[in-house]
Design an enzyme around this catalytic site. Structure first.
Site, PDB file in Angstrom:
ATOM      1  N   ASP A 207       2.621  -1.864  -5.582  1.00  0.00           N
ATOM      2  CA  ASP A 207       2.059  -2.476  -4.244  1.00  0.00           C
ATOM      3  C   ASP A 207       1.171  -1.047  -3.776  1.00  0.00           C
ATOM      4  O   ASP A 207       1.141  -0.257  -3.396  1.00  0.00           O
ATOM      5  CB  ASP A 207       3.074  -2.822  -3.841  1.00  0.00           C
ATOM      6  CG  ASP A 207       3.945  -1.552  -3.610  1.00  0.00           C
ATOM      7  OD1 ASP A 207       4.375  -0.587  -4.117  1.00  0.00           O
ATOM      8  OD2 ASP A 207       4.908  -1.609  -2.524  1.00  0.00           O
TER       9      ASP A 207
ATOM     10  N   GLN B 280      12.700  -5.088  -5.927  1.00  0.00           N
ATOM     11  CA  GLN B 280      12.450  -4.762  -6.712  1.00  0.00           C
ATOM     12  C   GLN B 280      12.588  -4.936  -8.155  1.00  0.00           C
ATOM     13  O   GLN B 280      13.399  -5.251  -8.636  1.00  0.00           O
ATOM     14  CB  GLN B 280      12.504  -3.003  -6.250  1.00  0.00           C
ATOM     15  CG  GLN B 280      11.212  -3.123  -4.643  1.00  0.00           C
ATOM     16  CD  GLN B 280      11.133  -1.432  -4.930  1.00  0.00           C
ATOM     17  OE1 GLN B 280      12.470  -0.638  -5.433  1.00  0.00           O
ATOM     18  NE2 GLN B 280       9.746  -0.630  -4.765  1.00  0.00           N
TER      19      GLN B 280
ATOM     20  N   GLU C 214       4.930  12.025  -4.664  1.00  0.00           N
ATOM     21  CA  GLU C 214       5.017  10.493  -5.346  1.00  0.00           C
ATOM     22  C   GLU C 214       3.914  10.181  -6.278  1.00  0.00           C
ATOM     23  O   GLU C 214       4.401   9.667  -7.799  1.00  0.00           O
ATOM     24  CB  GLU C 214       4.968   9.218  -4.279  1.00  0.00           C
ATOM     25  CG  GLU C 214       3.483   9.288  -3.320  1.00  0.00           C
ATOM     26  CD  GLU C 214       3.853   8.286  -2.595  1.00  0.00           C
ATOM     27  OE1 GLU C 214       4.532   7.481  -2.547  1.00  0.00           O
ATOM     28  OE2 GLU C 214       2.997   8.248  -1.522  1.00  0.00           O
TER      29      GLU C 214
ATOM     30  N   ASN D 113      14.340  -4.623  -1.846  1.00  0.00           N
ATOM     31  CA  ASN D 113      13.307  -3.338  -2.584  1.00  0.00           C
ATOM     32  C   ASN D 113      13.841  -2.273  -1.839  1.00  0.00           C
ATOM     33  O   ASN D 113      13.672  -1.020  -2.391  1.00  0.00           O
ATOM     34  CB  ASN D 113      12.172  -3.606  -1.594  1.00  0.00           C
ATOM     35  CG  ASN D 113      10.518  -3.374  -1.768  1.00  0.00           C
ATOM     36  OD1 ASN D 113       9.683  -3.421  -1.435  1.00  0.00           O
ATOM     37  ND2 ASN D 113      11.123  -2.098  -1.178  1.00  0.00           N
TER      38      ASN D 113
ATOM     39  N   ARG E 218       7.867   9.855   4.499  1.00  0.00           N
ATOM     40  CA  ARG E 218       8.378   8.380   5.489  1.00  0.00           C
ATOM     41  C   ARG E 218       9.002   7.339   5.293  1.00  0.00           C
ATOM     42  O   ARG E 218       9.322   6.495   5.416  1.00  0.00           O
ATOM     43  CB  ARG E 218       6.267   7.521   5.491  1.00  0.00           C
ATOM     44  CG  ARG E 218       6.629   7.231   4.168  1.00  0.00           C
ATOM     45  CD  ARG E 218       5.306   6.712   3.837  1.00  0.00           C
ATOM     46  NE  ARG E 218       4.982   5.184   5.140  1.00  0.00           N
ATOM     47  CZ  ARG E 218       4.743   4.007   4.620  1.00  0.00           C
ATOM     48  NH1 ARG E 218       4.692   3.886   3.484  1.00  0.00           N
ATOM     49  NH2 ARG E 218       3.856   2.958   5.168  1.00  0.00           N
TER      50      ARG E 218
END
Length: 559
Positions: free
Chosen positions: A302, A221, A495, A210, A166
């Site tokens: 996050d 970030q 990830e 970000n 995504r």
């Protein structure tokens, strides 16, 4: 638990007639605020709320907004899902169609790194990782540059590497580990282009957002641009090909920081502090929470129990208070950046500026030691400004000063090993967990993230402690085996990974685990480059010998 995309919903409430005083994240009345965005997202047309805001328009924004206004006037303010779907089908294109796959021009089939990898299976896997850059490379289509107002994508002149899944745009701190991997893949041209994109963003917006979408513009970030540039120069040894070092140094100085007073402490430190409303209302409370969540996103974590209000017994994301925390890693990153800025200015002959940054670094290092270092635990901890005490919970970020080169000496490496063992972290055979709290958030147990593995491993390996170097290798071996075993089962890099069992892909948070994966690939290549002559592809956890500290007690008294 809140449903997927709840955070975007909160943001919408803050800007849609509820007494909001904070600005939207960008000027776009389609991608960042407005009735169309509210209705589409609240109708839950897509399982992932990122889907709509990544959809390009097929006509000018003013025409789309006018057509939508007419639709509302004709059908009423609360449109049905069918009406909204019909409108989107007429006015929008499928999401993430504005980029085309790009094979980097300096990608070559040969990889010198392979010569240093002894294990045949790891060598073959490293070749596969090298090949993933061709899959993750992206170039912006020409129409984005011609009609940028139709896209949420931020224009980028140079091709770049995306994380995967995504995440079909570049991300700021992800790119540090991606760049490390690209340099090991002998692709400095690709790195140079990515750095130039970041420098262009600093020129245009005053910071690196970000990520590469307009809805990320109000937040950044972790500040790693100076480190990216330093790694590029160190690897290429070619100052003539550096992307405008003089210009770049000035731009790096605009990285956003916040000075935090700590009551009786006379130290200048840093935290992620969001913009706030000064009104007192229910809407203001929503804005307060949204601001804290935005700060959590800007931290890179996050979301996580790391940002929860420690005074609450039961925690949910509504208890997020990121601005109350002085984070170890942010202060370590900035300590490191100050040293790099001093080095850049020295290279440019600006001795006064170089000395000023050296002084800043010394002050930052002193603050890390005085405020965040815990001599009893043998590590650094985040500091809570409300509680006026260190938050003594395990996070890999506690060891960030080692990675950043901002620890006073090798004794901290030895203490870090003992801290990891005392915390039970060395019992995890698949990787270092992000925390020891199972909150359901993705930056918590049982997930493990590649950049945090590299932070701890590199910090230990470069601490000057022989014992820490041994532990660093063991941690690297365990992580490489987890990545490889999962790759063999699923044919993907992920990830994040679940280290509570067999090292399967991780979970939690607002979206499904994504494949790709930029920074995971980069870290794997880093560890293969560092330890390739010793790493093996066998299964199982390597045994660790018992910790035996042989330190002079006087060293503790000096802390």
């Amino acid at each position: 638990m809140w449903s997927s995309g709840w955070w975007l919903g909160l943001g919408l409430l803050a800007w849609l007639g509820l007494g909001a005083t904070l600005p939207p994240p960008c000027p776009s009345e389609i991608f960042c605020f407005g009735s169309l965005l509210r209705q589409v997202q609240m109708a839950k047309l897509f399982p992932d709320d990122k889907e709509f805001v990544d959809m390009p328009l097929n006509k000018a924004p003013s025409e789309v907004l006018q057509d939508f206004k007419q639709l509302e006037e004709r059908e009423g303010a609360n449109l049905t899902q069918a009406q909204l779907r019909a409108f989107l089908s007429k006015h929008f294109e499928p999401a993430r169609q504005e980029l085309e796959t790009w094979v980097p021009e300096d990608w070559k089939d040969s990889l010198p790194l392979l010569q240093n990898i002894s294990d045949p299976e790891l060598r073959a896997w490293a070749r596969s990782l090298h090949g993933l850059w061709k899959i993750l490379g992206r170039k912006m289509k020409d129409e984005v540059k011609v009609r940028p107002e139709r896209y949420s994508l931020l224009p980028a002149k140079q091709p770049f590497i995306v994380p995967g899944g995504r995440f079909a745009e570049f991300y700021y701190w992800d790119s540090y580990w991606v760049i490390q991997g690209l340099l090991l893949s002998e692709m400095p041209g690709m790195v140079k282009g990515m750095l130039q994109n970041f420098l262009d963003l600093v020129k245009d917006y005053g910071h690196v957002p970000n990520g590469g979408r307009v809805y990320y513009l109000q937040r950044s970030q972790p500040p790693l641009l100076a480190l990216m540039m330093d790694r590029y120069v160190a690897r290429t040894r070619d100052m003539g090909q550096h992307p405008s070092p003089g210009e770049g140094t000035g731009l790096l100085e605009t990285e956003p920081t916040v000075t935090v007073p700590l009551g009786s402490w006379s130290y200048r430190m840093f935290r992620v502090r969001p913009a706030r409303s000064h009104s007192r209302s229910r809407a203001a409370d929503r804005e307060e929470l949204w601001s804290e969540l935005k700060a959590g996103a800007e931290s890179g974590w996050d979301f996580s129990s790391r940002w929860f209000d420690p005074s609450r017994e039961a925690h949910t994301l509504r208890d997020t208070r990121t601005s109350h925390v002085v984070p170890v890693d942010l202060n370590a990153f900035l300590c490191q950046a100050m040293g790099l800025l001093a080095k850049f200015h020295t290279m440019l002959g600006n001795e006064m500026q170089a000395q000023a940054y050296q002084d800043e670094r010394a002050q930052c290092q002193a603050a890390l030691s005085a405020v965040l270092w815990d001599p009893q635990a043998g590590t650094w901890f985040d500091y809570n400004l409300v509680e006026r005490q260190r938050h003594q919970a395990f996070f890999p970020s506690n060891l960030a000063p080692l990675w950043a080169g901002c620890a006073p000496g090798p004794v901290e490496g030895d203490r870090a090993v003992k801290y990891l063992q005392d915390s039970g972290i060395l019992k995890f055979g698949k990787g270092i967990p992000t925390s020891l709290k199972r909150s359901g958030e993705q930056w918590d147990y049982p997930n493990a993230w590649a950049p945090l593995q590299e932070l701890v491993i590199t910090g230990l390996a470069e601490s000057g402690s022989d014992r820490a170097q041994d532990v660093a290798f063991t941690l690297a071996q365990n992580w490489i085996r987890t990545n490889l075993a999962t790759y063999k089962r699923h044919k993907h890099m992920f990830e994040k990974y679940d280290v509570s069992g067999d090292g399967e892909p991780g979970g939690g948070g607002e979206y499904d685990v994504q494949v790709g994966f930029g920074w995971t690939n980069g870290v794997a290549l880093q560890l293969l480059a560092r330890y390739g002559d010793r790493l093996t592809s066998g299964t199982g956890q390597l045994a660790l010998p018992p910790v035996a500290l042989n330190l002079c007690p006087l060293l503790y008294l000096l802390r």
